[in-house]
Write an enzyme that holds these catalytic residues in place. Structure first.
Site, short mmCIF file in Angstrom:
data_model
loop_
_atom_site.label_atom_id
_atom_site.label_comp_id
_atom_site.label_asym_id
_atom_site.label_seq_id
_atom_site.Cartn_x
_atom_site.Cartn_y
_atom_site.Cartn_z
N HIS A 123 0.84 -1.20 0.00
CA HIS A 123 0.00 0.00 0.00
C HIS A 123 0.88 1.25 0.00
O HIS A 123 2.10 1.16 0.24
CB HIS A 123 -0.94 0.02 1.22
N SER A 124 0.25 2.37 -0.29
CA SER A 124 0.89 3.67 -0.04
C SER A 124 -0.08 4.51 0.78
O SER A 124 -1.22 4.10 1.01
CB SER A 124 1.28 4.37 -1.34
#
Ligand code: T46
Length: 133
Positions: free
Chosen positions: A51-52
């Site tokens: 994820h970011s």
């Protein structure tokens, strides 16, 4: 500190016969700290991250064990970092995609700029790729 992932070296006080203290003074950190949490007992077969974050900035520290962190910034710049010492941290800027693998004994401290919010996550890689350009 520019908006790229980078290793931060923390002071290391002590010696091999006494042991060591490492510390993070607030003035030396690239953001105002909001909270600290830790992850542990991650099986070696598990990859975390994926994820970011839209706004969150973090510093990861392997206070025990080793962590391999793969990062990718919008635009495609990819790096691989090995956190293998308690006096070393990895600064992760906002928008940075990350994937982490842990040795069985790894304890990861995460120093974070913001409170937890699921709305801050980009968990879909195709959505992350759209941030490029
Ligand atoms: C990160 C990397 C480096 C909560 O309910 N509260 C919390 O404060 C946190 C951090 C997580 N969660 C929930 C959300 C998920 O259902 O715990 C689950 C696992 O969280 P996450 O997907 O963020 O786990 P990791 O290990 O992939 O990522 C963690 C940090 O949470 C994340 O911000 O960037 O370490």
């Amino acid at each position: 500190m520019g908006l790229v992932p980078k290793i931060i070296s923390f002071p290391k006080i002590g010696n091999s016969s006494l042991g060591y203290i490492s510390l993070a003074e607030k003035e030396s950190l690239p953001f105002q700290v909001n909270r600290i949490y830790w992850t542990y007992y991650t099986p070696e077969s598990v990859e975390r991250g994926g994820h970011s974050h839209l706004e969150l900035q973090q510093i990861l520290v392997a206070v025990a064990g080793q962590i391999t962190v793969k990062t990718e910034m919008p635009g495609g710049h990819k790096q691989i970092f090995l956190l293998d010492s308690p006096d070393k941290g990895l600064y992760i800027p906002r928008l940075c995609w990350r994937e982490m693998k842990y040795t069985h004994n790894a304890v990861q401290i995460c120093i974070a700029s913001l409170a937890y919010s699921e709305d801050d996550y980009i968990r879909n890689y195709d959505e992350f790729l759209k941030l490029k350009g």
